[in-house]
Design a protein around this motif. Sequence first.
Motif, short mmCIF file in Angstrom:
data_model
loop_
_atom_site.label_atom_id
_atom_site.label_comp_id
_atom_site.label_asym_id
_atom_site.label_seq_id
_atom_site.Cartn_x
_atom_site.Cartn_y
_atom_site.Cartn_z
N ALA A 230 0.83 -1.20 0.00
CA ALA A 230 0.00 0.00 0.00
C ALA A 230 0.86 1.26 0.00
N LEU A 231 1.98 1.22 0.72
CA LEU A 231 2.88 2.37 0.75
C LEU A 231 3.54 2.60 -0.60
N ALA A 232 3.91 1.52 -1.29
CA ALA A 232 4.50 1.65 -2.62
C ALA A 232 3.50 2.24 -3.61
N GLU A 233 2.25 1.81 -3.55
CA GLU A 233 1.22 2.37 -4.42
C GLU A 233 0.94 3.82 -4.07
N PHE A 234 0.98 4.13 -2.78
CA PHE A 234 0.76 5.50 -2.33
C PHE A 234 1.86 6.42 -2.85
N GLN A 235 3.09 5.92 -2.85
CA GLN A 235 4.22 6.71 -3.34
C GLN A 235 4.07 7.03 -4.82
N GLU A 236 3.56 6.09 -5.60
CA GLU A 236 3.36 6.34 -7.02
C GLU A 236 2.31 7.42 -7.27
N GLN A 237 1.31 7.50 -6.40
CA GLN A 237 0.23 8.47 -6.59
C GLN A 237 0.60 9.86 -6.11
N PHE A 238 1.40 9.95 -5.04
CA PHE A 238 1.70 11.26 -4.44
C PHE A 238 3.21 11.49 -4.40
N THR A 239 3.85 11.35 -5.54
CA THR A 239 5.31 11.48 -5.61
C THR A 239 5.76 12.89 -5.24
N ALA A 248 2.60 9.07 5.41
CA ALA A 248 2.33 7.65 5.16
C ALA A 248 3.49 6.79 5.63
N VAL A 249 4.73 7.26 5.44
CA VAL A 249 5.90 6.52 5.91
C VAL A 249 5.89 6.39 7.43
N VAL A 250 5.55 7.45 8.13
CA VAL A 250 5.49 7.40 9.60
C VAL A 250 4.39 6.44 10.04
N ILE A 251 3.25 6.47 9.38
CA ILE A 251 2.15 5.57 9.73
C ILE A 251 2.59 4.11 9.59
N ALA A 252 3.32 3.81 8.52
CA ALA A 252 3.76 2.43 8.29
C ALA A 252 4.87 2.01 9.23
N THR A 253 5.59 2.97 9.82
CA THR A 253 6.75 2.66 10.65
C THR A 253 6.40 2.54 12.13
N VAL A 254 5.37 3.23 12.56
CA VAL A 254 5.06 3.29 13.99
C VAL A 254 4.86 1.91 14.62
N PRO A 255 4.13 0.98 14.03
CA PRO A 255 3.92 -0.32 14.69
C PRO A 255 5.20 -1.08 15.00
N VAL A 256 6.15 -1.12 14.06
CA VAL A 256 7.38 -1.87 14.33
C VAL A 256 8.23 -1.17 15.38
#
Length: 278
Positions: A230-239, A248-256
């Motif tokens: 989902a993050l890779a697809e998000f990056q393509e849309q909002f480059t 989005a990167v922070v959201i994906a990183t917080v759990p780990v």
Amino acid sequence: MPKTSQKNHKLPLGTLLIVVLLLTGAVMVLLPLVIVFLTSLAPATATGGTVLPKTITWENYQEAWQRGKFLLAFANSTLVALLVTGCQIITSALAGYALARLKFRGRQALLLIVLATLVIPFQILVVPIFLVLKWGNLVNTYGALILPTAANGFGIFLLRQYFLTVPVELEEAAALDGANRLQILSRVMLPLSRPALVTLFLFTFIAEWNDLFKPLVFTTKPELRTVQLALAEFQEQFTNNWSLLMAAVVIATVPVVVVFLIGQRQFVQGIAATGIKN
């Protein structure tokens, strides 16, 4: 009156150099994370290469969460990461205990084979794994995301090394009380191996959470999207929208980060206790 000796509180040169190197390394690691977080707080119109935003907004996180459809991706990543981690703990505990305690012909050769798997990149095995998954009708299923990494040579070796640090007398005492091998493993060895189990849990969970390769190759269904896909697809849309992308990167990183902070003490103990033992 004799003069009282004053204690010298100056650090030795070697210790001072080590402290400086550690601080330098910490700054080099943390600085990019700080820049990512500050950029995520900047308004979308204010990201022109500036590191410190003049105004701060938290709306980027809400917009990134909604546009990236991260809810389903978080559920998929959590499910896959937990199931893979559980499978690796079970398989690593059984195989690690057998290699550490059971005496059988070819044990050292089997251990060498396990260690040899550590130097084989997963990408080299993708074609045979894909063919096996296709033969079993597992492509585009959760099985394709779980089964290829359900067992791991690193976990087997890690637990094998930790089991060797446990005194054999504890197992002999349990055997005298009538416990069999599985009972000794589950009731004696595993409770004493908590640091190693937490270490394996952290390594496996973080690796599965950050994995992009498996969902990219083995799945095409949108309902099986993981966080990294989902993050890779998000990056393509909002480059060009750096604020939204960094949110989005922070959201994906917080759990780990949260998982690692919870288990960091046991992680350090597990790494310190698992040395090279024959």
